[in-house]
Write an enzyme that holds these catalytic residues in place. Structure first.
Site, PDB file in Angstrom:
ATOM      1  N   ASN A 148     -35.141  58.986 -72.159  1.00  0.00           N
ATOM      2  CA  ASN A 148     -34.185  58.516 -73.169  1.00  0.00           C
ATOM      3  C   ASN A 148     -33.708  59.691 -74.016  1.00  0.00           C
ATOM      4  O   ASN A 148     -34.441  60.659 -74.257  1.00  0.00           O
ATOM      5  CB  ASN A 148     -34.756  57.381 -74.027  1.00  0.00           C
ATOM      6  CG  ASN A 148     -36.034  57.734 -74.768  1.00  0.00           C
ATOM      7  OD1 ASN A 148     -36.788  58.607 -74.351  1.00  0.00           O
ATOM      8  ND2 ASN A 148     -36.287  57.041 -75.857  1.00  0.00           N
ATOM      9  N   CYS A 173     -30.510  55.238 -72.608  1.00  0.00           N
ATOM     10  CA  CYS A 173     -31.833  54.824 -72.133  1.00  0.00           C
ATOM     11  C   CYS A 173     -32.274  55.666 -70.931  1.00  0.00           C
ATOM     12  O   CYS A 173     -31.449  56.212 -70.188  1.00  0.00           O
ATOM     13  CB  CYS A 173     -31.818  53.354 -71.720  1.00  0.00           C
ATOM     14  SG  CYS A 173     -31.844  52.198 -73.092  1.00  0.00           S
ATOM     15  N   GLU A 175     -33.591  54.680 -68.119  1.00  0.00           N
ATOM     16  CA  GLU A 175     -33.175  54.126 -66.823  1.00  0.00           C
ATOM     17  C   GLU A 175     -31.731  54.533 -66.509  1.00  0.00           C
ATOM     18  O   GLU A 175     -31.397  54.832 -65.363  1.00  0.00           O
ATOM     19  CB  GLU A 175     -33.283  52.590 -66.825  1.00  0.00           C
ATOM     20  CG  GLU A 175     -34.699  52.053 -66.997  1.00  0.00           C
ATOM     21  CD  GLU A 175     -35.068  51.824 -68.460  1.00  0.00           C
ATOM     22  OE1 GLU A 175     -34.594  52.566 -69.329  1.00  0.00           O
ATOM     23  OE2 GLU A 175     -35.852  50.890 -68.713  1.00  0.00           O
ATOM     24  N   CYS A 184     -34.570  47.137 -70.945  1.00  0.00           N
ATOM     25  CA  CYS A 184     -33.767  46.340 -71.872  1.00  0.00           C
ATOM     26  C   CYS A 184     -32.675  45.619 -71.087  1.00  0.00           C
ATOM     27  O   CYS A 184     -32.445  45.895 -69.899  1.00  0.00           O
ATOM     28  CB  CYS A 184     -33.169  47.232 -72.960  1.00  0.00           C
ATOM     29  SG  CYS A 184     -31.840  48.310 -72.382  1.00  0.00           S
ATOM     30  N   CYS A 199     -30.093  47.825 -69.429  1.00  0.00           N
ATOM     31  CA  CYS A 199     -30.619  48.552 -68.273  1.00  0.00           C
ATOM     32  C   CYS A 199     -30.815  47.622 -67.092  1.00  0.00           C
ATOM     33  O   CYS A 199     -30.661  48.045 -65.938  1.00  0.00           O
ATOM     34  CB  CYS A 199     -31.928  49.254 -68.639  1.00  0.00           C
ATOM     35  SG  CYS A 199     -31.642  50.728 -69.648  1.00  0.00           S
TER      36      CYS A 199
HETATM   37  N1  THU Z   1     -35.242  52.511 -74.281  1.00  0.00           N
HETATM   38  C1  THU Z   1     -35.115  52.956 -72.988  1.00  0.00           C
HETATM   39  O1  THU Z   1     -34.980  54.161 -72.732  1.00  0.00           O
HETATM   40  N2  THU Z   1     -35.127  52.026 -71.996  1.00  0.00           N
HETATM   41  C2  THU Z   1     -35.293  50.683 -72.175  1.00  0.00           C
HETATM   42  O2  THU Z   1     -35.203  49.928 -71.232  1.00  0.00           O
HETATM   43  C3  THU Z   1     -35.616  50.173 -73.496  1.00  0.00           C
HETATM   44  C4  THU Z   1     -35.395  51.111 -74.631  1.00  0.00           C
HETATM   45  C5  THU Z   1     -35.205  53.494 -75.371  1.00  0.00           C
HETATM   46  C6  THU Z   1     -33.997  53.403 -76.255  1.00  0.00           C
HETATM   47  C7  THU Z   1     -34.497  54.047 -77.525  1.00  0.00           C
HETATM   48  O3  THU Z   1     -34.332  55.459 -77.412  1.00  0.00           O
HETATM   49  C8  THU Z   1     -35.983  53.733 -77.533  1.00  0.00           C
HETATM   50  O4  THU Z   1     -36.314  53.303 -76.234  1.00  0.00           O
HETATM   51  C9  THU Z   1     -36.372  52.641 -78.516  1.00  0.00           C
HETATM   52  O5  THU Z   1     -35.579  51.523 -78.364  1.00  0.00           O
END
Ligand code: THU
Length: 137
Positions: A49, A60, A62, A95, A98
């Protein structure tokens, strides 16, 4: 090697996600995430991320892993794993956004690997994680 024939080395994917998670840029949430995926040619792609002071501009893990796959010519996600956490690594289910991004390159047999609360690996299809999803005909 994350793939040998048709078998997926799930632990290799998790380990790759853990390794790239260490590069996560998360000064605002403190929650670093790493994602690793296997494409249809057995190649491994990963991403972390990348947060931004303008919060909606954050990316994110992913999404970065998928961007890496597409940039390298990959067309399909065979399996994808993500791990996240502030200090201790915990289960990090993708999330909603993603999930939609994974769907774009998934098939019915694509495996989304999650680390369960007991530390074991859970396997899900994208249909389980994103039912009644939006698709263009
Ligand atoms: N995040 C991801 O990289 N992938 C996900 O599927 C969920 C959330 C990151 C976004 C942000 O930088 C941190 O996690 C907290 O939300």
């Amino acid at each position: 090697m994350a793939s040998s024939g048709n078998t997926i080395d799930e632990q290799a994917l998790i380990d790759a996600a853990k390794t790239i998670r260490l590069h996560g840029h998360a000064p605002y949430s403190g929650y670093r995430v790493g994602a690793a995926l296997l494409d249809e040619n057995g190649r491994l792609h990963s991403g972390c991320n990348v947060e931004n002071a303008a919060f909606p501009e954050s990316i994110c893990a992913e999404a970065n892993a998928i961007g890496s796959m597409v940039s390298a010519g990959g067309k399909k996600i065979v399996a994808i794993a993500a791990v996240g956490g502030k200090d201790e690594i915990e289960a990090c289910t993708p999330c909603g956004g993603c999930r939609q991004k994974i769907l774009e390159f998934a098939g019915g047999d694509t495996q989304v690997l999650l680390i369960g609360d007991d530390g074991g690996i859970e396997r899900h299809t994208i249909e389980e994680l994103l039912p009644a999803s939006f698709r263009l005909a």
